[in-house]
Design an enzyme around this catalytic site. Structure first.
Site, mmCIF file in Angstrom:
data_model
loop_
_atom_site.group_PDB
_atom_site.id
_atom_site.type_symbol
_atom_site.label_atom_id
_atom_site.label_comp_id
_atom_site.label_asym_id
_atom_site.label_seq_id
_atom_site.Cartn_x
_atom_site.Cartn_y
_atom_site.Cartn_z
ATOM 1 N N GLY A 73 16.725 22.981 -17.037
ATOM 2 C CA GLY A 73 17.410 23.709 -17.311
ATOM 3 C C GLY A 73 17.400 25.412 -16.504
ATOM 4 N N LYS A 74 16.307 25.378 -15.932
ATOM 5 C CA LYS A 74 15.931 26.934 -15.086
ATOM 6 C C LYS A 74 17.131 27.086 -14.804
ATOM 7 C CE LYS A 74 12.620 24.655 -12.885
ATOM 8 N NZ LYS A 74 12.529 23.474 -13.337
ATOM 9 N N SER A 75 17.949 26.450 -13.317
ATOM 10 C CA SER A 75 18.901 26.841 -12.376
ATOM 11 C C SER A 75 19.841 26.778 -13.419
ATOM 12 C CB SER A 75 19.487 26.085 -12.094
ATOM 13 O OG SER A 75 17.329 25.524 -11.008
ATOM 14 N N ARG A 110 12.708 26.095 -0.369
ATOM 15 C CA ARG A 110 12.246 24.639 0.214
ATOM 16 C C ARG A 110 13.000 24.605 1.328
ATOM 17 N NH1 ARG A 110 7.733 22.240 -2.518
ATOM 18 N NH2 ARG A 110 7.034 23.113 -3.809
ATOM 19 N N ASP A 128 14.150 24.814 -5.633
ATOM 20 C CA ASP A 128 14.636 23.926 -4.874
ATOM 21 C C ASP A 128 15.472 24.480 -3.299
ATOM 22 O OD1 ASP A 128 14.897 20.873 -5.214
ATOM 23 O OD2 ASP A 128 16.107 21.255 -6.884
ATOM 24 N N ARG A 166 2.220 24.223 -4.085
ATOM 25 C CA ARG A 166 2.458 24.528 -4.935
ATOM 26 C C ARG A 166 2.465 26.053 -5.183
ATOM 27 N NH1 ARG A 166 5.689 20.531 -8.322
ATOM 28 N NH2 ARG A 166 4.586 18.313 -8.351
ATOM 29 N N GLY A 174 9.380 25.893 -16.108
ATOM 30 C CA GLY A 174 9.697 24.417 -16.398
ATOM 31 C C GLY A 174 9.417 23.464 -16.366
ATOM 32 N N GLY A 183 2.707 11.680 -7.431
ATOM 33 C CA GLY A 183 2.643 13.215 -8.292
ATOM 34 C C GLY A 183 3.992 14.204 -8.293
ATOM 35 N N SER A 233 6.379 25.570 -11.276
ATOM 36 C CA SER A 233 5.377 26.580 -11.213
ATOM 37 C C SER A 233 4.784 26.416 -12.228
ATOM 38 C CB SER A 233 6.100 28.569 -11.419
ATOM 39 O OG SER A 233 7.158 28.902 -13.077
HETATM 40 N N1 LIG Z 1 6.567 16.295 -7.090
HETATM 41 C C1 LIG Z 1 7.522 16.970 -7.403
HETATM 42 N N2 LIG Z 1 7.502 17.666 -8.735
HETATM 43 C C2 LIG Z 1 8.562 18.073 -8.721
HETATM 44 N N3 LIG Z 1 9.715 18.661 -8.290
HETATM 45 C C3 LIG Z 1 10.132 17.604 -7.299
HETATM 46 C C4 LIG Z 1 8.702 17.186 -7.127
HETATM 47 N N4 LIG Z 1 9.595 16.278 -5.861
HETATM 48 C C5 LIG Z 1 10.755 16.792 -5.663
HETATM 49 N N5 LIG Z 1 11.004 18.257 -6.179
HETATM 50 C C6 LIG Z 1 12.219 18.733 -6.891
HETATM 51 O O1 LIG Z 1 12.092 20.094 -6.199
HETATM 52 C C7 LIG Z 1 11.907 20.895 -7.198
HETATM 53 C C8 LIG Z 1 10.963 22.405 -7.759
HETATM 54 O O2 LIG Z 1 11.048 23.004 -6.509
HETATM 55 P P1 LIG Z 1 9.693 23.744 -7.241
HETATM 56 O O3 LIG Z 1 9.321 24.271 -5.656
HETATM 57 O O4 LIG Z 1 10.553 25.131 -8.152
HETATM 58 O O5 LIG Z 1 8.458 23.204 -7.279
HETATM 59 S S1 LIG Z 1 6.563 23.626 -7.925
HETATM 60 O O6 LIG Z 1 7.002 25.183 -8.660
HETATM 61 O O7 LIG Z 1 5.850 24.202 -6.652
HETATM 62 O O8 LIG Z 1 6.884 23.163 -8.669
HETATM 63 C C9 LIG Z 1 12.364 20.342 -8.444
HETATM 64 O O9 LIG Z 1 13.734 20.958 -8.525
HETATM 65 P P2 LIG Z 1 14.233 20.577 -10.932
HETATM 66 O O10 LIG Z 1 14.709 19.996 -10.911
HETATM 67 O O11 LIG Z 1 15.288 22.258 -10.619
HETATM 68 O O12 LIG Z 1 12.944 21.355 -11.429
HETATM 69 C C10 LIG Z 1 12.734 18.573 -7.866
HETATM 70 O O13 LIG Z 1 14.496 18.186 -7.751
HETATM 71 N N1 LIG Z 2 21.772 24.011 -22.272
HETATM 72 C C1 LIG Z 2 21.639 23.484 -21.516
HETATM 73 N N2 LIG Z 2 22.370 22.079 -22.610
HETATM 74 C C2 LIG Z 2 22.926 21.677 -21.872
HETATM 75 N N3 LIG Z 2 22.566 20.560 -20.942
HETATM 76 C C3 LIG Z 2 22.199 21.829 -19.600
HETATM 77 C C4 LIG Z 2 21.491 22.825 -19.939
HETATM 78 N N4 LIG Z 2 21.091 23.379 -19.153
HETATM 79 C C5 LIG Z 2 21.232 22.177 -18.442
HETATM 80 N N5 LIG Z 2 21.617 21.302 -18.601
HETATM 81 C C6 LIG Z 2 21.325 20.372 -17.743
HETATM 82 O O1 LIG Z 2 20.635 19.483 -17.496
HETATM 83 C C7 LIG Z 2 20.412 18.960 -16.166
HETATM 84 C C8 LIG Z 2 19.170 19.556 -15.379
HETATM 85 O O2 LIG Z 2 19.707 21.387 -15.936
HETATM 86 P P1 LIG Z 2 18.909 22.309 -14.523
HETATM 87 O O3 LIG Z 2 19.216 23.281 -14.773
HETATM 88 O O4 LIG Z 2 19.259 21.762 -12.744
HETATM 89 O O5 LIG Z 2 17.404 22.073 -14.057
HETATM 90 P P2 LIG Z 2 16.267 22.544 -13.542
HETATM 91 O O6 LIG Z 2 16.897 24.148 -12.445
HETATM 92 O O7 LIG Z 2 15.294 22.807 -14.331
HETATM 93 O O8 LIG Z 2 16.057 21.621 -12.652
HETATM 94 C C9 LIG Z 2 21.650 19.911 -15.500
HETATM 95 O O9 LIG Z 2 22.975 17.795 -15.212
HETATM 96 C C10 LIG Z 2 22.404 20.490 -16.563
HETATM 97 O O10 LIG Z 2 24.281 20.484 -16.655
#
Ligand SMILES: Nc1ncnc2c1ncn2[C@@H]1O[C@H](COP(=O)(O)OS(=O)(=O)O)[C@@H](OP(=O)(O)O)[C@H]1O
Ligand SMILES: Nc1ncnc2c1ncn2[C@@H]1O[C@H](COP(=O)(O)OP(=O)(O)O)[C@@H](O)[C@H]1O
Length: 228
Positions: free
Chosen positions: A63-65, A91, A88, A105, A58, A181, A132
């Protein structure tokens, strides 16, 4: 080399002398697969669960983590061994040489798919949490894990919600052009079409982290993953 046995007429087994099968895999030549007497089913019996990969995909901020951690906690508290592979975090080490361009990616997802496969083979419930964005890369991981050992969870939240959350301020930077990007802004995200589980808003509300975890937990229970 003795690596196979032949059934004799009297039912006894005698070793067969046969040339080992040597092959080329990728850039590796002259390599052989080595089997270990303790296999996946023995490890699963020990742990009382089925090794599998829960692949959470997603947008950033969907909210993946949060789901990965809540699910890992729920499973751990009910006696199940899990391990979280977070994009994250990976990486910071294994994938520190990769950028966010499409081919990097793809390599990121390929490596994590292979690592996740090892965890599943170990009998562990592996929770992989990565954007992904490309369907082809996710589907390649699915192929790596046959027998329904790949469970895709799609965080189907609108971009506006993810962007409004923006816990790391990355969307803001992407909108102002300081990050190029960025997924969902100027880089693609291909929504899954065949996910086992979809997490979405209900009546304009996102389910709580506990509710999201329960949703996945129910799927695992109903489909027999929580027993060997
Ligand atoms: N350009 C760009 N696009 C998307 N995300 C970015 C980028 N640069 C840095 N970040 C940070 O890197 C996290 C995503 O890493 P991933 O390894 O999950 O990405 S991927 O699956 O290879 O697309 C992602 O973490 P999440 O917010 O937890 O998804 C971002 O914090
Ligand atoms: N089910 C939920 N309801 C409310 N807030 C959420 C929920 N899931 C995640 N969040 C909040 O949204 C933000 C992003 O969540 P995170 O898990 O870091 O997303 P991702 O890993 O996809 O980047 C965080 O501040 C988290 O606390």
């Amino acid at each position: 080399m003795e690596h196979q046995q032949q059934l004799a007429g009297d039912g006894s087994r005698s070793p067969v002398k046969e040339k080992p099968l040597v092959s080329t895999i990728g850039k590796s030549t002259n390599i052989l697969w080595h089997n270990c007497p303790i296999g996946q089913s023995e490890r699963q019996n020990l742990l009382g669960q089925k090794g599998c990969v829960i692949w959470i995909t997603g947008l950033s901020g969907s909210g993946k983590s949060t789901l990965a951690c809540a699910l890992s906690r729920e499973l751990h508290c009910s006696g199940h061994l899990t391990y979280v592979l977070d994009g994250d975090n990976l990486r910071h080490g294994l994938n520190r040489d990769l950028s966010f361009k499409a081919e990097d990616r793809a390599e990121n997802i390929r490596r994590v798919g292979e690592v996740a496969k090892l965890f599943a083979d170990a009998g562990i419930i592996c929770i992989a949490s990565l954007i992904s964005p490309y369907r082809r890369d996710r589907d390649a991981c699915r192929v790596l894990l046959p027998e329904s050992r790949f469970i895709e969870v799609f965080m189907d939240l609108p971009l506006e919600i993810c962007e409004a959350r923006d816990p790391k301020g990355l969307y803001k930077l992407a909108r102002s052009g300081k990050i190029k990007g960025f997924t969902g802004i100027d880089d693609p995200y291909e929504s899954p079409v065949n996910s086992e589980i979809v997490i979405k808003m209900v009546d304009g509300e996102c389910p709580s982290p506990k509710a999201m975890a329960q949703h996945v937990l129910c799927y695992l229970e109903e489909n027999g993953y929580l027993q060997a």
